[in-house]
Design an enzyme around this catalytic site. Structure first.
Site, short mmCIF file in Angstrom:
data_model
loop_
_atom_site.label_atom_id
_atom_site.label_comp_id
_atom_site.label_asym_id
_atom_site.label_seq_id
_atom_site.Cartn_x
_atom_site.Cartn_y
_atom_site.Cartn_z
N GLU A 42 10.08 -15.32 -9.18
CA GLU A 42 9.45 -14.05 -8.88
C GLU A 42 8.92 -13.32 -10.11
O GLU A 42 7.78 -12.86 -10.12
CB GLU A 42 10.55 -13.17 -8.30
CG GLU A 42 10.32 -12.55 -7.04
CD GLU A 42 11.53 -11.72 -6.64
OE1 GLU A 42 11.27 -10.75 -5.98
OE2 GLU A 42 12.70 -12.02 -7.00
N ARG A 54 4.61 -0.39 -6.71
CA ARG A 54 4.56 -1.30 -5.57
C ARG A 54 3.41 -2.29 -5.68
O ARG A 54 3.32 -3.23 -4.91
CB ARG A 54 4.37 -0.49 -4.29
CG ARG A 54 5.62 0.23 -3.92
CD ARG A 54 5.36 1.22 -2.83
NE ARG A 54 6.63 1.58 -2.25
CZ ARG A 54 7.11 1.05 -1.14
NH1 ARG A 54 6.43 0.16 -0.47
NH2 ARG A 54 8.27 1.42 -0.69
N TRP A 83 -3.59 -2.44 -1.34
CA TRP A 83 -3.33 -3.83 -1.76
C TRP A 83 -4.11 -4.67 -0.77
O TRP A 83 -3.78 -4.72 0.42
CB TRP A 83 -1.83 -4.09 -1.67
CG TRP A 83 -1.35 -5.30 -2.37
CD1 TRP A 83 -1.35 -5.53 -3.71
CD2 TRP A 83 -0.73 -6.45 -1.80
NE1 TRP A 83 -0.78 -6.74 -4.00
CE2 TRP A 83 -0.38 -7.33 -2.85
CE3 TRP A 83 -0.42 -6.84 -0.49
CZ2 TRP A 83 0.23 -8.56 -2.64
CZ3 TRP A 83 0.20 -8.06 -0.29
CH2 TRP A 83 0.51 -8.90 -1.36
N ASN A 86 -1.53 1.94 6.11
CA ASN A 86 -0.73 0.79 5.66
C ASN A 86 -0.50 -0.10 6.86
O ASN A 86 -0.25 0.40 7.96
CB ASN A 86 0.64 1.23 5.14
CG ASN A 86 0.55 1.93 3.81
OD1 ASN A 86 -0.50 1.98 3.20
ND2 ASN A 86 1.67 2.46 3.35
N GLY A 87 -0.54 -1.40 6.66
CA GLY A 87 -0.27 -2.32 7.77
C GLY A 87 -1.48 -3.18 8.07
O GLY A 87 -2.44 -3.23 7.29
N CYS A 126 0.83 -1.20 0.00
CA CYS A 126 0.00 0.00 0.00
C CYS A 126 0.87 1.25 0.00
O CYS A 126 2.01 1.21 0.43
CB CYS A 126 -0.87 0.03 1.24
SG CYS A 126 -1.81 -1.47 1.48
N LYS A 150 14.79 -15.42 -8.47
CA LYS A 150 14.49 -14.32 -9.41
C LYS A 150 13.55 -14.80 -10.52
O LYS A 150 12.61 -14.11 -10.90
CB LYS A 150 15.81 -13.79 -9.97
CG LYS A 150 15.77 -12.40 -10.47
CD LYS A 150 16.29 -11.36 -9.48
CE LYS A 150 15.56 -11.34 -8.18
NZ LYS A 150 16.18 -10.59 -7.14
N LYS A 191 7.22 -4.58 -2.59
CA LYS A 191 8.62 -4.17 -2.54
C LYS A 191 9.18 -4.24 -1.12
O LYS A 191 10.21 -4.81 -0.89
CB LYS A 191 8.78 -2.77 -3.12
CG LYS A 191 10.23 -2.26 -3.13
CD LYS A 191 11.12 -3.10 -4.03
CE LYS A 191 12.57 -2.70 -4.03
NZ LYS A 191 13.44 -3.78 -4.54
N GLU A 240 19.69 -17.48 -5.57
CA GLU A 240 19.18 -16.15 -5.94
C GLU A 240 18.57 -16.20 -7.35
O GLU A 240 17.50 -15.63 -7.60
CB GLU A 240 20.32 -15.12 -5.85
CG GLU A 240 20.07 -13.77 -6.52
CD GLU A 240 18.90 -12.99 -5.94
OE1 GLU A 240 18.32 -13.40 -4.94
OE2 GLU A 240 18.56 -11.95 -6.55
N HIS A 263 21.68 -37.17 -4.88
CA HIS A 263 21.05 -37.66 -3.65
C HIS A 263 19.53 -37.53 -3.70
O HIS A 263 18.88 -37.60 -2.66
CB HIS A 263 21.62 -36.91 -2.44
CG HIS A 263 23.09 -37.14 -2.26
ND1 HIS A 263 23.61 -38.33 -1.87
CD2 HIS A 263 24.16 -36.33 -2.48
CE1 HIS A 263 24.93 -38.27 -1.82
NE2 HIS A 263 25.29 -37.04 -2.21
#
Ligand code: F6R
Length: 607
Positions: A489, A27, A73, A99-100, A2, A486, A602, A482, A505
């Site tokens: 995502e 965002r 959001w 926000n939150g 948000c 990526k 973000k 990483e 294994h």
């Protein structure tokens, strides 16, 4: 996630707020809204969808200020016009953006309903608006009403409130969700992210958790939730509005991948000390004696920050010969960790606002540990909560998926490792060797970026598959992790990372012609062993894309992306660059929403 923007001053607030909200669009959000407090009445407009939809639903000109706005959001309740913020209390005096997450929302709702107040939306934010409205009956001063309302709230919030009875002010509060105030010339701004207001002012004040501020055109006052006055000092942010523009690029992610040579230049700038073959890190706030006394290093972060911490742990072990480990900050505090009295703890965060990482820092500080931060966002919560640290100075990172902050964090760890090494056993010759290599890194990153055409072809090929495996060993292992993250995502492609030798294994059972393997195979001491793994994959018809220091024979890998060599310890930094481009171009080939991947935010300021 948000976004919050607010303005109070002599200009019309709505255009300023809408423009700020548009800067926060990256965002991700599903609805938006604005409120303007006029003499004794509020004007509130909300719309599901984009800010452009909100704009087109507005009357031609809404005059006046203060104005607040929000991009939502959805958490509590579906993305609808009714659930969009701002929310207004039952007396229609206060409008609130938030926000939150309010954790005790069910209890607050039950209490309000018992008092005859029935919320119209499904949101937790509306409940806060009603609490303020109720508290105003007992408190003439609206700041006191806000304080009283917040005493009933549990959870995380960044809040901005306008009051129809005081149409010259905005009240804001912060607990666990960032709020920054912007100081203008007889005007004030508020935002959840400085990028929303940097076009108007670079002079900012960061609110701390548990603080409330009252903004008027002429200035602001701050106090704590328990009514103690607080003096705040403003600081100047060192970036420009253009840093938040895409320029000629189609996506922020591509822009930021391309900015890495300059970002690394800034990370190392002024810190390479050739005279003493070491690195100067002024912000550590630790005497060499103290730094020598640590017997272990523990690195904490989330997601890509955690993986950069894994690169960092290896660098510190190799160069300073101090045992070092990295751990996901989100797990750390929940296992009631034993705090090592001889340990140095390091929190890694681009945003400096990640709730899980901040909570780990707070837990450590409470238990008396020494905690440093490796942070991008100057003045952020983690930067403030730590005893010292390293700012990576990568510049603003707008894309949800991190790129330049990962690289600059790894560079910062390399510098820290040299610094720690040089006050222990690392020789001046090794110090010089690494300083030279660090200096050469920006040009070498630029050389990797020049191979984009080849990477585009590889990404087009990879994007045809449903799944992929990323493998690497030792220095290449965090890079494989990483890279797998990526591609998940931004390309929404299922990917797993494995240590190459672990394939046999278990996961080797998955290998067939439909399971491409992206292999990080530098020319290091494990190269021959990794070739054996590649043979095992090829024998099972697994297609391979290799990232290496030389072209591999096509019977081992159909495709190789060759990266330039650097000193072995720094190799992971360069090996990661083509993998960023690979994820980006795979996502592009699949027509994904690259800068706003679905379901992601973000800065993750809630648990
Ligand atoms: C991945 C990504 C995230 C962040 C994580 C921590 O591309 O960006 O995994 O690394 O959410 O964020 P910061 O570094 O802001 O603490």
């Amino acid at each position: 996630m948000c976004g919050i923007v607010g303005y109070v001053g002599s200009r019309d607030g709505v255009p300023i707020v809408l423009e700020g909200l548009q800067r926060l669009e990256y965002r991700g959000y599903d609805s938006g809204g604005i409120a303007v407090a006029g003499a004794s009445a509020l004007r509130v407009h909300k719309a599901k969808g984009r800010i452009a939809d909100l704009k087109s639903s507005l009357p031609k000109r809404i005059k006046g200020s203060p104005a607040i706005g929000h991009t939502r959001w959805a958490t509590h309740g579906a993305p609808t016009d009714v659930n969009a913020h701002p929310h207004v209390d039952f007396s229609e005096r206060f409008a609130v953006v938030h926000n939150g997450i309010i954790e005790n929302a069910p209890q607050i709702k039950a209490r309000l309903e018992a008092d005859g107040i029935t919320p119209v939306s499904e949101t937790d934010t509306e409940l806060v608006a009603h609490l303020i409205g109720q508290a105003a009956a007992d408190h003439e001063d609206p700041v006191e009403a806000l304080r009283s309302a917040l005493s009933h709230v549990e959870g995380a919030y960044g809040l901005a409130v306008v009051d129809a009875q005081h149409p010259d002010r905005i009240m804001v509060a912060r607990l666990g969700s960032p709020i920054v105030l912007g100081l203008g010339d007889r005007e004030m701004y508020v935002a959840s992210d400085v990028g929303a207001i940097v076009r108007h002012t670079k002079q900012v004040v960061h609110l701390e958790d548990g603080e409330i501020a009252l903004l008027e055109a002429d200035g602001f006052t701050t106090s704590t939730l328990d009514a103690r006055p607080v003096q705040k000092i403003s600081e100047r942010v060192d970036f420009d509005a253009e840093d938040f523009d895409m320029g000629e690029h189609q996506h922020f992610l591509r822009k930021e991948i391309g900015e890495q040579p300059e970002a690394v230049e800034r990370t190392i700038s002024g810190r390479l000390d050739e005279r003493f073959s070491t690195i100067k890190l002024g912000g550590l706030n630790l005497h060499p004696n103290e730094l020598r006394s640590f017997k272990r290093v523990y690195i904490l972060g989330c997601g890509s920050a955690y993986y950069s911490g894994e690169v960092g742990a290896q660098l510190i072990e190799e160069l300073a010969r101090i045992p070092a480990t990295a751990e996901a900050a989100s797990e750390f505090r929940y296992r009631n960790p034993v705090i090592d009295p001889d340990g140095l703890y390091i929190a890694v965060s681009q945003s400096g606002e990640t709730a899980d990482t901040l909570a780990a820092v707070e837990e450590l500080t409470r238990k008396g540990a020494r905690v440093l931060g490796v942070v991008n966002q100057v003045g952020s919560a983690i930067a403030r909560a730590t005893d010292g640290g390293i700012y990576i100075h990568a510049g603003p990172e707008v894309s949800v998926a991190s790129s330049k902050s990962f690289t600059s964090t790894c560079v910062a760890f390399a510098m820290l490792a040299v610094h720690l090494g040089r006050i222990r056993d690392l020789s001046p010759a090794d110090g010089d060797r690494l300083i030279t290599a660090l200096r050469e890194l920006p040009a070498k990153i630029a050389a990797v970026l020049e191979q984009e055409e080849k990477i585009i072809e590889a990404a087009g090929w990879l994007s045809q598959f449903e799944n992929a495996m990323f493998i690497g060993r030792v220095r290449g292992w965090p890079i494989a992790r990483e890279a797998a993250q990526k591609i998940k995502e931004v390309a929404y492609m299922h990917a797993e990372a494995y240590q190459s030798a672990e394939l046999k294994h278990g996961p080797l059972a998955l290998i067939d012609a439909q399971m491409p393997v992206v292999a990080v195979v530098p020319d290091d001491e494990l190269h021959e062993k990794q070739r054996s793994t590649l043979h095992e994959i090829r024998a099972r018809s697994g297609p391979i894309l290799a990232i290496s220091h030389h072209e591999l024979p096509t019977e081992l890998a159909e495709r190789t992306i060759v990266v330039p060599r650097t000193e072995p310890e720094l190799e992971p930094i360069l090996l990661n660059i083509p993998l960023q481009l690979l994820a980006y171009h795979a996502a592009k080939a699949l027509d994904r929403d690259i800068d706003k991947p679905r379901n992601l935010a973000k800065s993750v300021t809630v648990e």
